[in-house]
Motif scaffolding. Structure first.
Motif, PDB file in Angstrom:
ATOM      1  N   GLY A   1       4.037   7.152   2.443  1.00 42.94           N
ATOM      2  CA  GLY A   1       4.590   8.252   1.567  1.00 42.94           C
ATOM      3  C   GLY A   1       5.032   9.329   2.365  1.00 42.94           C
TER       4      GLY A   1
ATOM      5  N   ALA B   1       6.473  11.365 -12.118  1.00 39.57           N
ATOM      6  CA  ALA B   1       6.735   9.994 -11.678  1.00 39.57           C
ATOM      7  C   ALA B   1       7.376   9.187 -12.821  1.00 39.57           C
ATOM      8  CB  ALA B   1       5.563   9.387 -11.426  1.00 39.57           C
TER       9      ALA B   1
ATOM     10  N   ALA C   1      -3.771   6.012  -9.117  1.00 40.30           N
ATOM     11  CA  ALA C   1      -2.460   5.974  -8.667  1.00 40.30           C
ATOM     12  C   ALA C   1      -1.713   7.071  -8.254  1.00 40.30           C
ATOM     13  CB  ALA C   1      -1.387   5.012  -9.584  1.00 40.30           C
TER      14      ALA C   1
ATOM     15  N   LEU D   1       8.602   6.094  -4.586  1.00 40.33           N
ATOM     16  CA  LEU D   1       7.262   6.661  -4.456  1.00 40.33           C
ATOM     17  C   LEU D   1       6.364   5.670  -3.769  1.00 40.33           C
ATOM     18  CD1 LEU D   1       6.927   8.401  -7.965  1.00 40.33           C
ATOM     19  CD2 LEU D   1       7.622   9.694  -5.734  1.00 40.33           C
ATOM     20  N   TYR D   2       6.866   4.600  -3.765  1.00 41.38           N
ATOM     21  CA  TYR D   2       5.685   3.428  -3.421  1.00 41.38           C
ATOM     22  C   TYR D   2       6.512   2.512  -2.560  1.00 41.38           C
ATOM     23  CZ  TYR D   2       2.224  -0.208  -3.916  1.00 41.38           C
ATOM     24  OH  TYR D   2       1.183  -1.256  -3.735  1.00 41.38           O
ATOM     25  N   ARG D   3       6.223   2.787  -1.204  1.00 36.07           N
ATOM     26  CA  ARG D   3       6.705   1.888  -0.276  1.00 36.07           C
ATOM     27  C   ARG D   3       5.698   1.110   0.506  1.00 36.07           C
ATOM     28  NH1 ARG D   3      10.562   5.277   3.476  1.00 36.07           N
ATOM     29  NH2 ARG D   3       8.723   6.519   3.273  1.00 36.07           N
TER      30      ARG D   3
ATOM     31  N   LEU E   1       0.673   1.270   2.918  1.00 32.49           N
ATOM     32  CA  LEU E   1       1.244   2.217   1.902  1.00 32.49           C
ATOM     33  C   LEU E   1       1.864   3.392   2.333  1.00 32.49           C
ATOM     34  CD1 LEU E   1       1.975   3.121  -1.243  1.00 32.49           C
ATOM     35  CD2 LEU E   1      -0.090   3.846  -1.527  1.00 32.49           C
TER      36      LEU E   1
ATOM     37  N   ILE F   1      -0.303   7.986  -4.540  1.00 34.24           N
ATOM     38  CA  ILE F   1       0.844   7.880  -4.166  1.00 34.24           C
ATOM     39  C   ILE F   1       1.400   9.415  -4.283  1.00 34.24           C
ATOM     40  CG2 ILE F   1       1.780   5.757  -5.267  1.00 34.24           C
ATOM     41  CD1 ILE F   1       2.820   7.294  -7.718  1.00 34.24           C
ATOM     42  N   HIS F   2       0.608  10.518  -4.316  1.00 33.89           N
ATOM     43  CA  HIS F   2       0.756  11.766  -4.129  1.00 33.89           C
ATOM     44  C   HIS F   2       1.605  12.097  -5.199  1.00 33.89           C
ATOM     45  CE1 HIS F   2      -1.752  12.505  -0.035  1.00 33.89           C
ATOM     46  NE2 HIS F   2      -2.187  11.282  -0.646  1.00 33.89           N
ATOM     47  N   CYS F   3       1.737  11.823  -6.470  1.00 33.10           N
ATOM     48  CA  CYS F   3       2.590  12.452  -7.406  1.00 33.10           C
ATOM     49  C   CYS F   3       1.983  12.309  -8.773  1.00 33.10           C
ATOM     50  CB  CYS F   3       3.701  11.453  -7.378  1.00 33.10           C
ATOM     51  SG  CYS F   3       5.148  12.093  -8.551  1.00 33.10           S
TER      52      CYS F   3
END
Length: 492
Positions: free
Chosen positions: A206, A175, A164, A183-185, A204, A168-170
């Motif tokens: 971001g 997070a 994850a 962070l998650y759209r 997804l 989500i690059h975090c």
């Protein structure tokens, strides 16, 4: 019987320490060490493999019991129970920071001491099991290929695994505690509006990166009272799958294109193979007709006969093309009642020039009493022409001597086949076919002849199978090959 718990005593009053050792021994516990210095407590607990520490808060030296308890907890991971005469607010506040498993005010009874020790040991064992379970849970989630995010009831992130983090690059530490929506759209791939619905066909989004196709599922976290305390979100990156699916579609399209070209090539080769004989007959008859006409006294009767043959061969060539096109379109044959004995005689008459030119002795029969089948006349004639031509060429190329009658014999016959069938056999006296090649005789483009196309027997198989029949080859002793096919018998 379980062994007694191993206890470390940290007490700077020698009299109290001595009485406490005796009291513990009377209660059935094993005192593995006693120290008055907080600085020595952690090392002594580790060296004696103590399972619990009883610690006074006020100790001699620079380190008091609270600091010693913190060291013991970090170094040995064993429960600490405080024994003290002090209960002021500041002392209690400091003591709570070390997360003790008990707090006894002096003086205390044996029952109070036993209760505090047993409760501390029990609670610590359960906490250890819980931590081990959490570690297994975290290790499992970290090792799976899907991305996992858990949230609390307010929708803030409580946990995310490494997969994850990458999607989500975090990082997890950045997070945790943040609202999931930051962070998650996710949007629907087709309709576009933002959505958190489960399923595939989602994208997804971001900041600073291209949308990623994902598949997701969402499940609530419910406590023992039935209250929703959060949610678990599991999602998977479908980018690789999409790439593989696209490559598969491209490969299928290319295969279909190549298959189409191959089919066209087979059809072209089949047509060329099948009309070669009637075209050769047309050319021969036309040439002969011209010669008859160029004589001082033209032989018009002969020319008329030749023109009839030319017309028949042209019609046969057109019929061959029509039947091959029907095979290519997978359309069924035009079935009619055929007398195979009469059909064999017709084909033998067509093949008479080839038979005579190669010095082949042709034997027609024996024929079965019932030789009527259901078949397409043109297509069945094609099969017989190919089988006879195959037999003639086998005899022509035979290494056997030409003096023996049997070495130049071609036999065409019929016989009862399996239930409800008529078998038609073409037996030559050629050299036969090697066993290794026999299974491939009916494959397209397979040939044992130097100048063959490998289409004749393949066409025969296609036609016979379209008639719900069978085609096979068997060796003949002492030499030769029998090509046979069976067709459903005509009723009546």
């Amino acid at each position: 019987m379980s062994r007694p718990a191993r206890i470390l005593v940290v007490e700077d009053d020698r009299v109290v320490a001595r009485d406490l050792r005796q009291q513990l021994g009377h209660l059935g516990y094993q005192v593995v060490g006693v120290t008055a210095r907080g600085e020595d407590a952690a090392a002594l607990a580790r060296s004696t493999s103590a399972e619990l520490a009883l610690t006074d808060i006020r100790l001699e030296g620079a380190m008091d019991g609270i600091d010693a308890a913190q060291e013991i907890r970090l170094a040995c991971d064993i429960p600490v129970v405080f024994l003290t005469a002090y209960a002021d607010d500041e002392t209690l506040r400091r003591a709570r920071l070390t997360e003790p498993f008990g707090y006894l005010l002096k003086p205390f009874e044996d029952s109070q001491l036993r209760t505090a020790i047993e409760m501390a040991l029990y609670k610590h064992a359960n906490d250890r099991k819980l931590r081990e379970s959490e570690r297994r849970y975290a290790a499992t989630l970290a090792s799976i290929g899907d991305a996992v995010i858990t949230t609390d009831e307010a929708g803030c992130i409580r946990y995310l695994n490494p997969v994850a983090e990458r999607l989500i690059h975090c990082r997890a530490d950045a997070a945790l505690g943040r609202p999931l929506a930051e962070l998650y759209r996710v949007s629907d791939e087709e309709t576009g509006p933002w959505a958190q619905a489960p399923g595939a066909g989602l994208m997804l989004h971001g900041p600073g990166r291209e949308p990623v196709p994902i598949e997701q599922s969402v499940s609530p976290l419910i406590d023992e009272r039935g209250k929703v305390t959060g949610s678990v979100l599991v999602f998977r990156d479908l980018s690789h799958r999409r790439t593989v699916e696209k490559e598969l579609r491209d490969a299928q399209a290319e295969l279909a294109r190549v298959s189409g070209l191959t089919t066209m090539g087979e059809l072209a080769a089949s047509i060329a193979h099948e009309i070669n004989q009637p075209l050769a007959a047309i050319v021969t008859n036309a040439s002969a007709g011209l010669n008859w006409l160029r004589r001082p006294q033209p032989e018009l009767a002969e020319v008329e006969q030749l023109l009839g043959w030319i017309l028949a061969d042209g019609s046969r060539a057109a019929g061959v093309i029509k039947s091959l096109q029907a095979l290519a379109r997978k359309s069924g044959p035009e079935l009619a009642r055929l007398d195979m004995a009469a059909t064999i005689h017709e084909v033998a008459q067509l093949m008479r020039p080839d038979i005579q030119r190669h010095g082949v002795r042709l034997q027609l029969g024996p024929f079965a009493a019932q030789s009527h089948v259901l078949g397409d006349r043109i297509q069945i004639q094609q099969v017989l022409v190919n089988l006879l031509r195959n037999g003639i060429e086998a005899i022509r190329d035979s290494t056997g001597g030409s003096g023996a009658d049997s070495s130049r014999l071609l036999v065409v016959s019929t016989a009862p086949g399996e239930a409800g069938e008529v078998a038609i056999c073409v037996t030559d006296s050629g050299d036969g076919v090697a066993e290794a090649h026999r299974e491939r005789l009916f494959d397209a483009f397979f040939t044992t002849k130097p100048h063959g196309m490998g289409m004749g027997l393949a066409i025969c198989r296609s036609i016979v199978e379209a008639h719900q029949g069978r085609l096979w080859a068997t060796p003949v002793a002492p030499r030769g090959l029998r090509l046979a096919f069976a067709l459903p018998a005509a009723p009546g």
